[in-house]
Design a protein around this motif. Sequence first.
Motif, PDB file in Angstrom:
ATOM      1  N   GLU A  19     149.931 114.227  38.835  1.00 48.40           N
ATOM      2  CA  GLU A  19     149.672 114.817  37.513  1.00 48.40           C
ATOM      3  C   GLU A  19     149.159 116.247  37.650  1.00 48.40           C
ATOM      4  OE1 GLU A  19     149.215 115.074  33.287  1.00 48.40           O
ATOM      5  OE2 GLU A  19     150.483 113.920  34.656  1.00 48.40           O
ATOM      6  N   ALA A  20     148.293 116.495  38.646  1.00 44.82           N
ATOM      7  CA  ALA A  20     147.800 117.858  38.871  1.00 44.82           C
ATOM      8  C   ALA A  20     148.950 118.793  39.214  1.00 44.82           C
ATOM      9  CB  ALA A  20     146.771 117.856  39.997  1.00 44.82           C
ATOM     10  N   ALA A  21     149.847 118.335  40.082  1.00 38.04           N
ATOM     11  CA  ALA A  21     151.010 119.150  40.449  1.00 38.04           C
ATOM     12  C   ALA A  21     151.893 119.408  39.231  1.00 38.04           C
ATOM     13  CB  ALA A  21     151.806 118.456  41.549  1.00 38.04           C
ATOM     14  N   SER A  25     152.521 123.116  37.948  1.00 31.77           N
ATOM     15  CA  SER A  25     153.895 123.576  38.184  1.00 31.77           C
ATOM     16  C   SER A  25     154.593 123.976  36.891  1.00 31.77           C
ATOM     17  CB  SER A  25     154.706 122.484  38.884  1.00 31.77           C
ATOM     18  OG  SER A  25     154.194 122.214  40.165  1.00 31.77           O
ATOM     19  N   ARG A  26     154.245 123.328  35.782  1.00 29.89           N
ATOM     20  CA  ARG A  26     154.899 123.620  34.512  1.00 29.89           C
ATOM     21  C   ARG A  26     154.371 124.882  33.838  1.00 29.89           C
ATOM     22  NH1 ARG A  26     155.914 117.872  31.308  1.00 29.89           N
ATOM     23  NH2 ARG A  26     157.353 116.964  32.855  1.00 29.89           N
ATOM     24  N   ALA A 279     146.818 132.850  31.027  1.00 28.23           N
ATOM     25  CA  ALA A 279     146.876 131.693  31.919  1.00 28.23           C
ATOM     26  C   ALA A 279     147.069 130.449  31.054  1.00 28.23           C
ATOM     27  CB  ALA A 279     145.597 131.574  32.731  1.00 28.23           C
ATOM     28  N   ASP A 280     148.118 129.677  31.325  1.00 27.99           N
ATOM     29  CA  ASP A 280     148.417 128.523  30.477  1.00 27.99           C
ATOM     30  C   ASP A 280     148.153 127.194  31.180  1.00 27.99           C
ATOM     31  OD1 ASP A 280     150.491 129.119  32.188  1.00 27.99           O
ATOM     32  OD2 ASP A 280     152.088 128.698  30.765  1.00 27.99           O
ATOM     33  N   ALA A 281     147.468 127.220  32.313  1.00 30.13           N
ATOM     34  CA  ALA A 281     146.958 126.031  32.988  1.00 30.13           C
ATOM     35  C   ALA A 281     145.961 126.511  34.036  1.00 30.13           C
ATOM     36  CB  ALA A 281     148.070 125.222  33.645  1.00 30.13           C
ATOM     37  N   ALA A 282     144.993 125.662  34.364  1.00 31.92           N
ATOM     38  CA  ALA A 282     143.966 126.094  35.313  1.00 31.92           C
ATOM     39  C   ALA A 282     143.545 124.946  36.220  1.00 31.92           C
ATOM     40  CB  ALA A 282     142.749 126.634  34.569  1.00 31.92           C
ATOM     41  N   PRO A 369     158.423 128.372  39.424  1.00 29.73           N
ATOM     42  CA  PRO A 369     159.180 128.441  38.172  1.00 29.73           C
ATOM     43  C   PRO A 369     159.476 129.883  37.795  1.00 29.73           C
ATOM     44  CG  PRO A 369     156.877 127.944  37.771  1.00 29.73           C
ATOM     45  CD  PRO A 369     157.069 127.863  39.244  1.00 29.73           C
ATOM     46  N   CYS A 370     160.585 130.107  37.117  1.00 34.57           N
ATOM     47  CA  CYS A 370     160.974 131.448  36.694  1.00 34.57           C
ATOM     48  C   CYS A 370     160.304 131.776  35.357  1.00 34.57           C
ATOM     49  CB  CYS A 370     162.476 131.560  36.532  1.00 34.57           C
ATOM     50  SG  CYS A 370     163.373 131.294  38.072  1.00 34.57           S
TER      51      CYS A 370
END
Length: 370
Positions: A19-21, A25-26, A279-282, A369-370
């Motif tokens: 779940e962390a990955a 990653s997203r 930043a959209d995830a931390a 990711p691009c």
Amino acid sequence: MSKATLDGKAIALEDAYKEAARILSRANFPLVAGLGADVPGARAAILLAERLRGAFDHLASGDSLADLDVKRSFGMFTTTANEARVRADVVVLVGPGLTKQWPGMLERLALDQAPRHGSHAGTPRKVIWLGPDASEANAIAGATVIPANLQEISGALGVWRARVGGRPVNADRIDAAKLERIDALAQTLKNAKFGCFVWAASAGLDALTIEMMQALVTDLNVTTRFTGVHIGARAGASGVTQAAGWMTGFPPRTGFGRGYPEHDPWRFEASRLVDSGEADAALWISAFDGEAPSWSRGDVPLVTLAPAGAAPARGLYIEVGQPGVTHDAVLMAQETGGLTLRTATAPSDAPTVAQVIDAIMANVSEVAPC
């Protein structure tokens, strides 16, 4: 056995790693922040930030950068605490709370003892403390205590520098008796055989105050020998900064968005990145004491690595051990100014930050990711 939770509900460790990955990653621009870890943990975290083409920042990098800003723009004289202990005949402590920032300071610097090396060995050590906390004012017998608040310290150092250089000061603001005391202090500094300033940016000193202090050190080195001992910031900041330097060439507040490291203390500051939405995830790492993030937004997808008892109510939490407590750790030693192994004082089976990040990394695609 280590624990993991998702929004407060228990989750299997392997599922937590996946779940962390997935969360990281997203993200278009993930942030690896906090970085309260030992050196192996910092290395793993920086490699993860690079893999994700995100950014990394330490929770105390503002304090570390105050010293680094001066070092990069002006220069800095520093030595180890052990060298100051055996050689310094004049020690100037600058700012409040130094014994809180470094609890072992008084014992390590042996301020109540005479220096052991040099032509001045055995002569009484002179200690001056500019702006201590009220609780610290009587901590050192025989020390000269000069009261000052944080806003006054830089000005006081500037006046000392002027008088060391034989330059006039504003007589309307300093009466004759005070000027006489300042001149006596300036003479003490000039007469030192091996003088040393001790400070901590984390006690509230800004870069301009530190630069003024180092300018005074530079002036004194024209005729005698003066240096400094800086007390590193909390949560392993000194070791993390060293690791970041040898891995990227830069300290924390560095990003990999363009595929190579870029350092910018404003652009890559953690709270700004999250609060602005850039930043959209931390991934938040605080393995020493579970300190919480300082940003105000509460909706950013969050993965937290912290010790037992520090699980947040929101997001994904994975328990990690405390460096030097539950597992052996490589940390920067304030006493020697070098990396050292701290053996565990209360060993447990809680995984290290490096182990958890390696497990997360195993579930992250090699292709960013691009």
